[in-house]
Scaffold this motif. Structure first.
Motif, PDB file in Angstrom:
ATOM      1  N   ARG A   1      -4.668  -2.554  -1.454  1.00  0.00           N
ATOM      2  CA  ARG A   1      -5.298  -3.415  -2.445  1.00  0.00           C
ATOM      3  C   ARG A   1      -5.321  -2.723  -3.794  1.00  0.00           C
ATOM      4  O   ARG A   1      -5.004  -3.320  -4.823  1.00  0.00           O
ATOM      5  CB  ARG A   1      -6.732  -3.725  -1.975  1.00  0.00           C
ATOM      6  CG  ARG A   1      -7.538  -4.496  -2.980  1.00  0.00           C
ATOM      7  CD  ARG A   1      -8.853  -4.912  -2.370  1.00  0.00           C
ATOM      8  NE  ARG A   1      -8.680  -6.051  -1.491  1.00  0.00           N
ATOM      9  CZ  ARG A   1      -9.540  -7.072  -1.452  1.00  0.00           C
ATOM     10  NH1 ARG A   1     -10.605  -7.078  -2.219  1.00  0.00           N
ATOM     11  NH2 ARG A   1      -9.334  -8.069  -0.641  1.00  0.00           N
TER      12      ARG A   1
ATOM     13  N   PRO B   1      -4.418  -7.871  -0.274  1.00  0.00           N
ATOM     14  CA  PRO B   1      -4.429  -7.198   1.029  1.00  0.00           C
ATOM     15  C   PRO B   1      -5.821  -6.662   1.382  1.00  0.00           C
ATOM     16  O   PRO B   1      -6.579  -6.288   0.489  1.00  0.00           O
ATOM     17  CB  PRO B   1      -3.439  -6.050   0.849  1.00  0.00           C
ATOM     18  CG  PRO B   1      -3.044  -6.022  -0.561  1.00  0.00           C
ATOM     19  CD  PRO B   1      -3.539  -7.234  -1.240  1.00  0.00           C
ATOM     20  N   GLN B   2      -6.118  -6.632   2.674  1.00  0.00           N
ATOM     21  CA  GLN B   2      -7.425  -6.160   3.113  1.00  0.00           C
ATOM     22  C   GLN B   2      -7.548  -4.639   3.018  1.00  0.00           C
ATOM     23  O   GLN B   2      -8.602  -4.116   2.704  1.00  0.00           O
ATOM     24  CB  GLN B   2      -7.677  -6.590   4.568  1.00  0.00           C
ATOM     25  CG  GLN B   2      -8.280  -7.974   4.700  1.00  0.00           C
ATOM     26  CD  GLN B   2      -9.583  -8.106   3.915  1.00  0.00           C
ATOM     27  OE1 GLN B   2     -10.432  -7.229   3.942  1.00  0.00           O
ATOM     28  NE2 GLN B   2      -9.733  -9.212   3.195  1.00  0.00           N
TER      29      GLN B   2
ATOM     30  N   LEU C   1       4.077  -6.257  -0.367  1.00  0.00           N
ATOM     31  CA  LEU C   1       2.872  -6.522  -1.161  1.00  0.00           C
ATOM     32  C   LEU C   1       3.146  -7.708  -2.087  1.00  0.00           C
ATOM     33  O   LEU C   1       4.272  -7.939  -2.494  1.00  0.00           O
ATOM     34  CB  LEU C   1       2.515  -5.294  -1.997  1.00  0.00           C
ATOM     35  CG  LEU C   1       2.033  -4.088  -1.204  1.00  0.00           C
ATOM     36  CD1 LEU C   1       1.664  -2.959  -2.155  1.00  0.00           C
ATOM     37  CD2 LEU C   1       0.844  -4.449  -0.345  1.00  0.00           C
TER      38      LEU C   1
END
Lengths: 416, 411
Positions: free
Chosen positions: A324, A318-319, A302
């Protein structure tokens, strides 16, 4: 006449059969990613003893043959269950003066040939159906790489196979110390592969290659991951299997963690997928600790909260929603650790960016926490306007939760 | 507010937030779902790659609090691996085709819906529960699947469609394995593991069904027959039980090493004594099946029938029976158990047994010291084991089997 016919047709009949067999053998191959074969290859390259668990007849031997071809190693198969302990620990041979010279323990012929070749793949089949005394003798082969007086050269790699207790009616289970020394891989057949293979097209797996330029980076990555996890979770370092169900499988100990570290480095250097690493790591330290290690590696992937705070405008979040939210939580935690006006503003900018690029409900908790960090002299940034929708969302969820709780209470009071 | 036909994102995500607040332990899984707008889904559905398909129309006409319930319902299908289990059932029982998959979806819904709602979550309208089918609550999908057929009762459910995430059957509107934003197998496991960990860390907050799931999520319960078999087998085959080196006969290999006397390994079949708890708390059916199992196993390890003995035991252990007459062993008794008597009687036998297998529900005192042979305990589960209560001694807590025995839970 009949005599004449038999004389003529006997070779011809076999000849026809031979032709039919040739036709049946005629098959092509196609490339296909094979996670379990890739995991096996990595573990063998990492020079760790592998134990394949699988029902009889699902192609463990075929996989070994393919592995031996691709690693260019001669394959030696030994069926453990038909041997005696002394076949692995050596047979005593009396010389001229035993009291003076001692009695050497002579190794069996296959071991002599392996040592002479200097390299090879030793496949110990049917390990779990071998009696405990034979298993004990095999322990020495697997660990110390000794067969009688012979020492297996470093070029020899060892793979064992066993049938799961459920299918081996007369099998013995592995003792925890023996189990702890193996990388356990569950071998299952892939339906599509079998159907296509019987139809004439077998898969041809492209096996991983270690990239020489990535080696030191891979070691660093693996060490950071494993040490980071174990520093935070000391309880994971050593845990003997407790329940009956988990005996004879993978369990965490300093030894198996060292194996996990090595496998992580190998998988990283080979650029293998997380699925491959998952098979390897869970097969080494067990499911729970293995998944924790994978989660720790995921967290290392991350983005660093400090980097995000330094440049919120170009942040790449992040998706996946749960990741996220983990990143946003980490950003808010970083601001709390070192509260400064500029960092607080940057965090708001990140939250705005998160709302604009993804689901709004993820931002609610970080936004609430961040708002609580405000100092008196800090002005609310203008961009916060764009988070107004989130506040509405949070209220809406609150109201809905209150309604639902009320409904539940009413139903309970009304006695359904 | 929103254009007609467009997805009301705020409503959908407010509902997810509601769900995450009502069930904090599921929030990782809820947030990991990737939402896909689809006009072909009747309501909401999931595929096995953790995508959640949402019909804008359904979001429009459903209140937020019901949507929250649907979120939890859909994510439960994925957490409980209903697609994988459906595939397994389909393979084992040969059930296939859309009708069977619909039945699996209904059975999966029953498993979820009996304990997922309440406590801040409203049961969505038309949610299928076991009660609608006239079935008991609290069972697993596989069990429900045996108990109903498609018929008039399920007529109203034929529109039911939770996607391939619930029953394993791919739908035409799904993006499939190659589509974007799916979770890989390892990622799915990681999310499920995280949720299970959250539940085991704070079990007080989660209902029983979820706690059971968390315990078993990564450790599929093994059938007790195999475990008991493995335990007896390893007890019977360990060094010292029935085998030893002897110089009485030459080793097979002596011919190869002239001048050396090698001991040969001789094995006499192990003696197994089965101590059977015949107290009132163990049912005959349980005893019968366990006894049969032990006999079969000891025969498999080379035991002869005359070497397997059975010893019924309640507060006293009157006599040892040979298993030659397994049919005729009087399993008399009832009342309280004292396994110490059983152990003493079993060990007094000459020649002494190599293995003692105890079949009991564990409501008994155990010997203080480790007996001089291997011990395997087959334990019948008792729901209220922890809450067992003695009239004369309300503080009495039954002992757990001692650490020196290998314990296998039966049932």
């Amino acid at each position: 006449m009949p005599e004449h016919a038999t004389n003529l047709s006997a070779p011809t009949r076999l000849g026809v059969a031979e032709a039919l067999l040739d036709l049946l053998r005629d098959s092509t191959t196609e490339p296909r990613t094979d996670t379990q074969l890739e995991a096996l290859t990595l573990a063998v390259s990492a020079d760790l003893p592998v134990l394949l668990w699988g029902e009889p007849g699902i192609g463990k031997t075929a996989a070994l043959t393919q592995l031996a071809t691709s690693l260019d190693l001669p394959l030696t198969t030994v069926i453990a269950s038909v041997h005696e302990p002394s076949d692995f620990s050596g047979l005593p041979v009396v010389g001229d003066d035993p009291a003076e010279q001692g009695i050497p323990m002579a190794p069996p012929d296959w071991a002599v040939r392996l040592v002479r070749a200097g390299r090879g793949l030793l496949f110990l089949d049917e390990l779990s159906t071998a009696p405990p005394a034979v298993q004990a003798a095999l322990l020495r082969v697997v660990l110390e790489r000794r067969i009688g007086a012979l020492q297996l050269p470093p070029g020899v790699r060892i793979v064992a196979a066993a049938n799961p207790p459920s299918s081996a009616a007369d099998g013995w289970e592995l003792s925890p110390p023996l189990a702890n020394r193996f990388v356990h891989l569950q071998w299952a057949h892939d339906h599509d592969v079998v159907v296509r293979g019987l139809g004439g097209t077998w898969p041809h797996a492209t096996l991983p290659r270690l990239a020489p330029e990535k080696l030191s980076e891979a070691v660093d990555f693996a060490r950071r991951g494993v040490c980071g996890l174990l520093a935070a979770r000391p309880g994971l370092v050593h845990r003997l299997p407790g329940g009956e169900a988990r005996r004879g499988g993978a369990w965490p100990s300093p030894r198996s963690w060292e194996m996990a570290l090595r496998l992580t480095a190998f998988a990283t250097a080979a650029g293998s997928s997380r699925d491959v690493l998952s098979l390897l790591v869970r097969g080494t330290v067990g499911d729970g600790p293995g998944l924790e290690l994978l989660a720790a590696l995921d967290r290392m992937d991350l983005p660093d909260p400090e980097l995000l705070l330094a440049d919120p405008a170009h942040a790449d979040l992040p998706q996946r929603g749960d990741l996220r939210q983990a990143v946003l939580d980490a950003v808010v935690a970083a601001v709390r650790n070192r509260p400064e006006r500029s960092r607080w503003d940057a965090a708001w900018a990140l939250l705005v960016r998160a709302v604009e690029t993804g689901a709004p409900d993820l931002v609610v908790v970080p936004a609430t926490t961040l708002a609580a960090l405000r100092r008196e002299d800090w002005d609310v940034p203008a961009s916060i306007e764009r988070l107004a929708g989130t506040v509405g969302l949070s209220r809406r969820a609150d109201r809905s939760l209150a309604r639902a709780t009320r409904t539940a209470r009413d139903t309970a009071r009304a006695g359904r | 507010m929103t254009a007609p036909g467009a997805l009301d994102r705020d409503k959908l995500f407010a509902a997810r937030l509601h769900a995450a607040r009502a069930r904090p332990y599921l929030s990782t899984a809820l947030f990991a779902l990737h939402t896909v707008v689809s006009r072909q889904v009747p309501t909401m559905a999931v595929d096995r790659h953790w995508r959640c398909y949402v019909s804008p129309g359904f979001v429009d006409r459903t209140p937020v609090e019901e949507l929250a319930g649907v979120w939890v319902h859909e994510v439960s299908h994925l957490l409980r691996d209903h697609h994988g289990r459906s595939d397994r059932v389909a393979g084992e029982r040969g059930l296939d085709g859309p009708g069977e998959r619909l039945r699996m979806n209904i059975a999966a819904d029953c498993e979820i819906n009996d304990d997922v709602f309440g406590e801040g979550l409203v049961r969505p309208e038309g949610a299928v529960g076991p009660a609608v089918l006239g079935l008991p609550e609290g069972e697993l999908m596989e069990d429900y699947l045996r108990q109903f057929r498609l018929g008039p009762r399920t007529q109203s459910m034929s529109w039911l469609d939770c996607g391939s995430g619930a029953d394993g059957l791919e739908r035409p509107w799904e993006l499939g394995a190659d589509g974007a934003d799916g979770l890989s197998e390892q990622e799915r496991d990681a999310v499920r593991f995280r949720v299970a960990q959250g539940i085991t860390a704070r079990p007080g907050n989660a209902p029983k069904g979820w706690r059971r799931w968390a315990e078993e999520a990564f450790h599929a319960p093994q059938p007790w027959r195999e475990l008991l078999g493995a335990a007896v087998r390893s007890a019977a085959s360990g060094p010292g039980a029935g085998e030893d080196y002897t110089y009485g006969r030459p080793a097979r290999r002596s011919a190869g090493v002239p001048g050396v006397v090698l001991p040969s390994l001789r094995r006499r079949p192990p003696r197994v004594c089965v101590v059977i708890d015949t107290s009132g708390s163990v049912s005959d059916a349980e005893l019968g099946s366990a006894l049969l199992e032990v006999t079969a196993i000891s025969r498999a390890v080379g035991g002869r029938r005359d070497l397997v003995t059975a010893l019924p035991c309640d507060a006293a252990a009157p006599s040892v029976h040979s298993l030659c007459r397994a049919e005729g062993i009087p399993l008399v008794g009832g009342g309280g158990t004292d396994l110490r008597a059983g152990f003493a009687r079993a060990l007094r036998a000459r020649p002494a047994p190599d293995i003692v297998v105890v079949l009991t529900d564990g409501q008994t005192p155990w010997p203080r010291t480790r007996p001089a042979c291997r011990t395997v305990v087959g334990l019948f589960p008792r729901a209220g084991r922890a809450r067992s209560w003695d009239e004369d001694d309300p503080d009495h807590v039954p002992d757990t089997p001692p650490a020196w025995a290998r314990v296998v839970e039966i049932g």
